[in-house]
Design a protein around this motif. Sequence first.
Motif, PDB file in Angstrom:
ATOM      1  N   THR A 387      93.288 -38.381 -40.496  1.00  0.00           N
ATOM      2  CA  THR A 387      92.514 -38.653 -39.318  1.00  0.00           C
ATOM      3  C   THR A 387      91.768 -39.900 -39.257  1.00  0.00           C
ATOM      4  N   GLU A 388      91.370 -40.346 -38.219  1.00  0.00           N
ATOM      5  CA  GLU A 388      90.500 -41.478 -38.429  1.00  0.00           C
ATOM      6  C   GLU A 388      89.138 -41.400 -39.117  1.00  0.00           C
ATOM      7  N   ALA A 389      88.714 -40.033 -39.417  1.00  0.00           N
ATOM      8  CA  ALA A 389      87.629 -39.683 -40.612  1.00  0.00           C
ATOM      9  C   ALA A 389      88.012 -40.212 -41.844  1.00  0.00           C
ATOM     10  N   ALA A 408      84.903 -51.833 -31.989  1.00  0.00           N
ATOM     11  CA  ALA A 408      84.446 -52.067 -30.416  1.00  0.00           C
ATOM     12  C   ALA A 408      84.611 -50.908 -29.737  1.00  0.00           C
ATOM     13  N   ALA A 409      86.046 -50.394 -29.644  1.00  0.00           N
ATOM     14  CA  ALA A 409      86.067 -49.436 -28.436  1.00  0.00           C
ATOM     15  C   ALA A 409      87.398 -48.232 -29.000  1.00  0.00           C
ATOM     16  N   GLY A 410      87.398 -47.280 -28.312  1.00  0.00           N
ATOM     17  CA  GLY A 410      88.372 -46.105 -28.634  1.00  0.00           C
ATOM     18  C   GLY A 410      87.485 -45.360 -29.416  1.00  0.00           C
ATOM     19  N   GLY A 411      88.298 -44.430 -29.998  1.00  0.00           N
ATOM     20  CA  GLY A 411      87.443 -43.284 -30.741  1.00  0.00           C
ATOM     21  C   GLY A 411      86.607 -43.832 -32.029  1.00  0.00           C
ATOM     22  N   LEU A 412      86.964 -44.952 -32.489  1.00  0.00           N
ATOM     23  CA  LEU A 412      86.434 -45.563 -33.664  1.00  0.00           C
ATOM     24  C   LEU A 412      84.812 -45.512 -33.475  1.00  0.00           C
ATOM     25  N   TYR A 434      79.063 -53.300 -24.429  1.00  0.00           N
ATOM     26  CA  TYR A 434      80.201 -53.387 -23.339  1.00  0.00           C
ATOM     27  C   TYR A 434      81.503 -52.724 -23.940  1.00  0.00           C
ATOM     28  N   SER A 435      81.398 -52.428 -25.156  1.00  0.00           N
ATOM     29  CA  SER A 435      82.485 -51.620 -25.909  1.00  0.00           C
ATOM     30  C   SER A 435      83.938 -52.253 -25.176  1.00  0.00           C
ATOM     31  N   CYS A 436      83.855 -53.403 -25.516  1.00  0.00           N
ATOM     32  CA  CYS A 436      85.316 -54.069 -24.862  1.00  0.00           C
ATOM     33  C   CYS A 436      86.526 -54.158 -25.753  1.00  0.00           C
ATOM     34  N   MET A 437      87.557 -53.374 -25.257  1.00  0.00           N
ATOM     35  CA  MET A 437      88.732 -53.226 -25.936  1.00  0.00           C
ATOM     36  C   MET A 437      89.282 -54.701 -26.164  1.00  0.00           C
ATOM     37  N   GLY A 461      92.056 -49.544 -32.781  1.00  0.00           N
ATOM     38  CA  GLY A 461      93.322 -48.627 -32.224  1.00  0.00           C
ATOM     39  C   GLY A 461      94.332 -49.377 -31.735  1.00  0.00           C
ATOM     40  N   ASP A 462      95.534 -48.599 -31.495  1.00  0.00           N
ATOM     41  CA  ASP A 462      96.717 -49.242 -31.005  1.00  0.00           C
ATOM     42  C   ASP A 462      96.620 -49.951 -29.570  1.00  0.00           C
ATOM     43  N   GLY A 463      95.668 -49.328 -28.874  1.00  0.00           N
ATOM     44  CA  GLY A 463      95.263 -49.498 -27.664  1.00  0.00           C
ATOM     45  C   GLY A 463      94.712 -50.983 -27.430  1.00  0.00           C
ATOM     46  N   SER A 464      93.602 -51.096 -28.300  1.00  0.00           N
ATOM     47  CA  SER A 464      92.979 -52.280 -28.097  1.00  0.00           C
ATOM     48  C   SER A 464      93.630 -53.405 -28.899  1.00  0.00           C
ATOM     49  N   MET A 466      97.080 -53.765 -28.609  1.00  0.00           N
ATOM     50  CA  MET A 466      97.901 -54.234 -27.730  1.00  0.00           C
ATOM     51  C   MET A 466      97.093 -54.996 -26.430  1.00  0.00           C
ATOM     52  N   MET A 467      95.741 -54.940 -26.491  1.00  0.00           N
ATOM     53  CA  MET A 467      95.302 -55.640 -25.290  1.00  0.00           C
ATOM     54  C   MET A 467      94.856 -56.984 -25.827  1.00  0.00           C
ATOM     55  N   MET A 468      94.387 -56.867 -27.001  1.00  0.00           N
ATOM     56  CA  MET A 468      94.290 -58.527 -27.417  1.00  0.00           C
ATOM     57  C   MET A 468      94.577 -58.536 -29.061  1.00  0.00           C
ATOM     58  N   ASP A 488      97.149 -46.152 -35.290  1.00  0.00           N
ATOM     59  CA  ASP A 488      97.963 -45.861 -34.095  1.00  0.00           C
ATOM     60  C   ASP A 488      98.196 -44.299 -33.961  1.00  0.00           C
ATOM     61  N   ASN A 489      97.680 -44.222 -32.793  1.00  0.00           N
ATOM     62  CA  ASN A 489      97.887 -42.455 -32.314  1.00  0.00           C
ATOM     63  C   ASN A 489      98.410 -42.472 -31.035  1.00  0.00           C
ATOM     64  N   ARG A 490      99.304 -43.825 -30.574  1.00  0.00           N
ATOM     65  CA  ARG A 490     100.246 -43.885 -29.590  1.00  0.00           C
ATOM     66  C   ARG A 490      99.369 -43.553 -28.152  1.00  0.00           C
ATOM     67  N   GLY A 491      98.534 -44.372 -27.982  1.00  0.00           N
ATOM     68  CA  GLY A 491      97.938 -44.318 -26.655  1.00  0.00           C
ATOM     69  C   GLY A 491      96.369 -44.397 -26.851  1.00  0.00           C
ATOM     70  N   PHE A 492      95.757 -44.036 -25.446  1.00  0.00           N
ATOM     71  CA  PHE A 492      94.239 -44.163 -25.575  1.00  0.00           C
ATOM     72  C   PHE A 492      93.624 -42.874 -25.934  1.00  0.00           C
ATOM     73  N   GLY A 493      93.704 -42.402 -27.128  1.00  0.00           N
ATOM     74  CA  GLY A 493      93.068 -41.203 -27.627  1.00  0.00           C
ATOM     75  C   GLY A 493      92.050 -40.816 -27.294  1.00  0.00           C
ATOM     76  N   CYS A 494      90.976 -41.487 -27.209  1.00  0.00           N
ATOM     77  CA  CYS A 494      89.576 -41.104 -26.959  1.00  0.00           C
ATOM     78  C   CYS A 494      89.413 -40.828 -25.526  1.00  0.00           C
ATOM     79  N   ILE A 495      90.306 -41.246 -24.662  1.00  0.00           N
ATOM     80  CA  ILE A 495      90.011 -41.282 -23.020  1.00  0.00           C
ATOM     81  C   ILE A 495      91.112 -39.852 -22.873  1.00  0.00           C
ATOM     82  N   HIS A 496      92.103 -39.906 -23.511  1.00  0.00           N
ATOM     83  CA  HIS A 496      92.862 -38.532 -23.367  1.00  0.00           C
ATOM     84  C   HIS A 496      92.075 -37.316 -23.659  1.00  0.00           C
TER      85      HIS A 496
HETATM   86  C1  LIG Z   1      88.896 -53.840 -21.704  1.00  0.00           C
HETATM   87  C2  LIG Z   1      88.544 -52.447 -21.415  1.00  0.00           C
HETATM   88  N1  LIG Z   1      89.357 -51.769 -21.122  1.00  0.00           N
HETATM   89  C3  LIG Z   1      89.427 -50.285 -20.668  1.00  0.00           C
HETATM   90  C4  LIG Z   1      88.294 -49.664 -21.672  1.00  0.00           C
HETATM   91  C5  LIG Z   1      88.136 -48.247 -21.471  1.00  0.00           C
HETATM   92  N2  LIG Z   1      88.629 -47.405 -22.609  1.00  0.00           N
HETATM   93  C6  LIG Z   1      87.742 -47.227 -23.818  1.00  0.00           C
HETATM   94  S1  LIG Z   1      88.423 -46.490 -25.171  1.00  0.00           S
HETATM   95  C7  LIG Z   1      90.120 -46.933 -24.368  1.00  0.00           C
HETATM   96  C8  LIG Z   1      91.167 -46.383 -25.156  1.00  0.00           C
HETATM   97  C9  LIG Z   1      91.288 -47.070 -26.460  1.00  0.00           C
HETATM   98  O1  LIG Z   1      92.737 -47.140 -27.219  1.00  0.00           O
HETATM   99  P1  LIG Z   1      92.894 -47.202 -28.769  1.00  0.00           P
HETATM  100  O2  LIG Z   1      92.298 -48.808 -28.902  1.00  0.00           O
HETATM  101  O3  LIG Z   1      94.224 -46.951 -29.184  1.00  0.00           O
HETATM  102  O4  LIG Z   1      91.853 -46.360 -29.439  1.00  0.00           O
HETATM  103  P2  LIG Z   1      91.906 -44.560 -29.217  1.00  0.00           P
HETATM  104  O5  LIG Z   1      91.115 -44.239 -27.796  1.00  0.00           O
HETATM  105  O6  LIG Z   1      93.195 -44.310 -29.466  1.00  0.00           O
HETATM  106  O7  LIG Z   1      91.037 -44.206 -30.471  1.00  0.00           O
HETATM  107  C10 LIG Z   1      89.891 -47.281 -23.015  1.00  0.00           C
HETATM  108  C11 LIG Z   1      91.106 -47.466 -22.145  1.00  0.00           C
HETATM  109  C12 LIG Z   1      87.430 -50.306 -22.388  1.00  0.00           C
HETATM  110  N3  LIG Z   1      86.642 -50.054 -23.149  1.00  0.00           N
HETATM  111  N4  LIG Z   1      87.510 -51.714 -22.378  1.00  0.00           N
END
Ligand SMILES: Cc1ncc(C[n+]2csc(CCOP(=O)(O)OP(=O)(O)O)c2C)c(N)n1
Length: 608
Positions: A387-389, A408-412, A434-437, A461-464, A466-468, A488-496
């Motif tokens: 787990t992340e913890a 910065a962003a996600g569940g972390l 700003y919690s900017c992915m 996270g995998d989402g962040s 992939m974003m940059m 890598d949890n295969r997606g935007f886990g925290c928003i899920h």
């Molecule tokens: C630039 C930007 N777009 C959208 C969001 C909204 N957002 C916050 S967390 C998140 C998902 C992040 O995914 P990941 O990095 O895989 O982390 P996880 O949620 O899986 O822990 C999104 C889409 C954001 N914070 N920043």
Amino acid sequence: MTLIRLTMAQALTRWMAVQMVDSEDGPVPFFAGVWAIFGHGNVAGLGEALYAVRDRLPTYRAHNEQGMAHAAIAYAKQRARRRAFACTTSIGPGATNMVTAAAVAHVNRLPVLFLPGDVYASRRPDPVLQQIEAFGDATVSANDCFRPVSRYFDRITRPEQILKALPAAMAVLTDPAQCGPVTLALCQDVQAEAFDYPAKFFEPRLWPLRRAPADAYDLAALHQALTEAKRPLVIAGGGVRYSQAESALSAFCLSHRIPFCETQAGKGALPHDHALNLGAIGVTGTDAANQAAREADLIIAIGTRLQDFTTGSAALFSQARIASINTASFDAHKFDALPVIGDAKSVLSQITSDYQAPPDWTERLSAARTVWEARADAVMAAQGTPTEAQVLGALMRCAPENAVVVAAAGGLPGDMHKLWRTRQSGGYHMEYGYSCMGYEIAGGLGVAMAAPEREVYVLVGDGSYMMMNSELATAVMMGVRLTVILIDNRGFGCIHRLQKATGGAPFNNRLEDSHHETLPDIDFVGHARAMGAHAVHAASIDALESAIEAARTRGGVNLILIETEATQGLGEGGAWWDVAVPEVSDSAAVRAARNAYDQKLKTLRDPS
Ligand SMILES: Cc1ncc(C[n+]2csc(CCOP(=O)(O)OP(=O)(O)O)c2C)c(N)n1
Ligand SMILES: [Mg+2]
């Protein structure tokens, strides 16, 4: 008067090189360098000028304008706002690529000098390549997007304007209350235009760190509030670090026996095991700190913006009176607080009261902290599927004392705010204004440049990722030490999980719940290797620990990939967060979530 004939860009860079601030080693230039991606809007003008001063004001090349600005922001944050970078781009897309980063700097109150190229002041070649054309307003350019996300904005349409604009910009960049991004949009032709500048303009200037003391009126009110307090609590925000008030805060809390808790930006100002540290407060807070916030009758907020994650969307501070010590009057007046306007370090040293909090209050909270720490230990212990913890637990076991963690962003941010145990000041670097992915890797590069003597760990996270991720290649190119842990949890886990909690169907967050013909199976290790990083996959927490140790021995840029489950969040700790649920819906789950939301709203101090 001696005059020197220079282009506007030459004058700008010469001036930048001699703006000084104090440091432990004596005066140093405020501008540590310039991040640049050239295009037709800056290569000939500013590019030529930067080349000439490259020994005094180094230029660094990045891969993405937003990324380089994140690196600039992270550098300034890690240096507690005492040094900064400028960022220059071409006109149009290069410039607007930085707007998101300007917002990051703006929200987090961090100094960055943005120097986007702009259209021709003369308008001769209009419309120049990449010029947007507003039909009804010829004064608008793409750079007007920077206005709402800049603390100070100017468009330089004549070379002599910088004689006024630059000191004004510097005053904002170095002012504790005003501090934030400055944008000087540099018209492309004006960069190359010559002017006879007074030689005096290029003499070194020292910009002091001003420590405004509190007004006697504010101070008397704070003393009175302290005298009446039975259950006081301090919230340490980012302002504690920016004021370098760590020792003053410790001394204040110890001498008055007042427990304190930490916002995301304030975390790590004092070590996690300080006798009075209750840890994180708010939506991502510990049980101990949130219990203290609910029961407190006086909250002394120091250097915090009191955003909703800190205040539990205003639900946590149900009975407390709030006193707010802040350099910015804007922040000090929030929540109808008793405003104490001044620098944190100065104000803390002005408090002369011999007040002591009742021992039972402090002892009760200290016991709550012990219980919390045992819960945290349990979730961080290696067991079953990672787990992340558990990832955080592994990193804590392996990271050296001086480690800096960046995220910065996600569940972390939530898990790290609650669980991470910072041992040295500045060891916790979270962009949660700003919690900017996409901040993470570029930010890690900025931190590594600001603190080359420390071991820097980026958690992403995998989402962040992939974003940059392009600044991973910049980090390799620049030869910094950086270890990226990619979860890598295969997606935007925290928003899920947030979607589920608000009654929503699993939709468009995890890869498996999103429109697809083929489910992506991204080779992160191969991707990072392709950019020059040393990358490995860790199949277990044990393997992660070995990989962290190996990365530390190896140095350079490392990436370690580990897989976790998107459905699993950290249940422990935390407080309510106001996320509006639809008032009408065909879904029974959404209606139930709305019902719970309505019930909660009724319990708020100010339900309006
Ligand atoms: C630039 C930007 N777009 C959208 C969001 C909204 N957002 C916050 S967390 C998140 C998902 C992040 O995914 P990941 O990095 O895989 O982390 P996880 O949620 O899986 O822990 C999104 C889409 C954001 N914070 N920043
Ligand atoms: Mg993810």
